[in-house]
Design an enzyme around this catalytic site. Sequence first.
Site, short mmCIF file in Angstrom:
data_model
loop_
_atom_site.label_atom_id
_atom_site.label_comp_id
_atom_site.label_asym_id
_atom_site.label_seq_id
_atom_site.Cartn_x
_atom_site.Cartn_y
_atom_site.Cartn_z
N GLU A 311 0.80 -1.23 0.00
CA GLU A 311 0.00 0.00 0.00
C GLU A 311 0.83 1.28 0.00
OE1 GLU A 311 -3.91 -1.52 2.40
OE2 GLU A 311 -2.20 -0.95 3.61
C1 TNX Z 1 -4.45 -3.99 4.56
S1 TNX Z 1 -2.83 -6.29 4.06
C2 TNX Z 1 -3.17 -3.74 5.05
C3 TNX Z 1 -3.00 -3.32 6.45
C4 TNX Z 1 -4.30 -3.17 7.17
C5 TNX Z 1 -5.22 -4.30 6.77
C6 TNX Z 1 -6.50 -4.33 7.52
C7 TNX Z 1 -1.74 -5.29 3.97
C8 TNX Z 1 -0.49 -5.77 3.44
N1 TNX Z 1 -2.02 -4.04 4.36
O1 TNX Z 1 -2.27 -2.11 6.50
O2 TNX Z 1 -4.04 -3.21 8.53
O3 TNX Z 1 -5.49 -4.19 5.39
O4 TNX Z 1 -7.23 -5.49 7.25
#
Ligand code: TNX
Length: 500
Positions: A311
Amino acid sequence: MADRAPAFPAIVPKPLAVAPGRGAFELTRDTRIVLGRDDAAARPVGRLLAETLRPATGFRLPVATVRGAPADGDVGLVLRPADRALGDEGYRLTVEPRRVVLVARTPAGLFRGTQTLRQLLPATIDAGRRRRRPWHVPVLTIHDRPRFAWRGMMLDVARHFFGVAEIERLIDLLALYKLNRLHLHLSDDQGWRIAIAKWPRLATHGGSSEVGGGKGGYYTQAQYEGLVRYAAARYVTVVPEIDMPGHVHAALSSYPKLACDGKPSPLYTGIDVGFSSLCIDKPVTYDFVSDVVGELARLTPGPWIHIGGDEAMATKTAEYVRFIGRVQSIVESYGKRMIGWEEIGRARLRGGAVVQHWNTDPAKSALSTRAAQQGAKVIMSPAAHAYLDMKYDASTSLGLQWAGYTSVQDAYAWDPARTVPGVGAGDVLGVEAALWSETVQSIRDAEYLAFPRLIGIAEIGWSPARGRSWADYRQRLGAQAPLLDSLRVNFYRAPEIPWR
Ligand code: TNX
């Protein structure tokens, strides 16, 4: 209390092969745990087994070295390093009316076998206090070994912090279900959880917040080393993650010079994602990465360092790709292998890199495919099945639901080798359940979301796909209730499971 011995042994994860017999072995005040003279390497496993069995039985259970085969009344631990059929973590457990013999190629295999033995005893064996009752183990033979080498759980200690004792208890529970990796998500926008000697404000400032405005916390390096040792004694490898180049607000707030604009910023306690980034073209960024990875590598006997990479919406793609390339070289320069979330599939990966698949969105899955095509191995954590922070259903008050509701069956009924097109059995290193902690304020909350879904993930990682079925699994899962109760695990009694 009646000792309702199940008609079949309700072991989870389901062993490769079980041949039931008749009768039972009884653990008594005279039982010894014995090792062969060449099997000194098994002594720590014997000691841990004795420690597990002593409180409830009140027996001495000495760990002794003997000549020859285990005698009547003994529980024998035998190492057979040349027995390849047992694999690195496999074991053979033979329970006879007069003795128990556990054979493995490695101490890890013996340890896994002791966890099966634990599940074969009455559940009160784990109640932590003395019970006067017979301690029977059904006569049987088990031959067992895992399907996948990587069977893990990730805990996000950044959004909410969990202390050393809480993590140790979690490690015990992982070990009970034969999981062998604990991935700690040690940094995020809301908090930095590991002391770094060269950058002390990361912990003292960056560690002082968490989601919702609580006081946060961090592990000193000595505490962290203690956790690593505690886990290693249970054959669980700790995998540290420092998330970058996104999810770094706590670091930027601790050291404004890491931000592109160099400006001070207050700590963050909300739950947004994707807004922070390291400054890809500043030289200090790589001093920071190298110092942090270097200190982590020194604290990490295992071969992997997880660098996050998810992300990174506040980092331009070309910069992201360049950054991951440099981080990969830094990780390798400390003799470690880089793991990253699937987004690192956008970068050029070298052999030895590992990618963690999470997003079930097809466009994102393609990144895991791309990583596999570059030779990376894949850890499967598809959100719709393996994200323990998803709500069970509409009535669950904890948790999120961006990947949908995840019932106990959803967490169990999938195959890691058939999850992502182009990522087959040969590419998959294993499975990992992830517990993100935006809504998880206490370890009791964590247990409620993790149990029982984590147990299903453990079985997927260990047991062959052929021979697994939901109908059979839900019975064996239901039979775990007395053990989970003995251990005072705050598990969700999903109504579709026939809890004992
Ligand atoms: C996505 S999964 C994220 C996290 C959040 C999560 C909540 C991922 C690699 N990144 O930053 O905590 O969703 O479900």
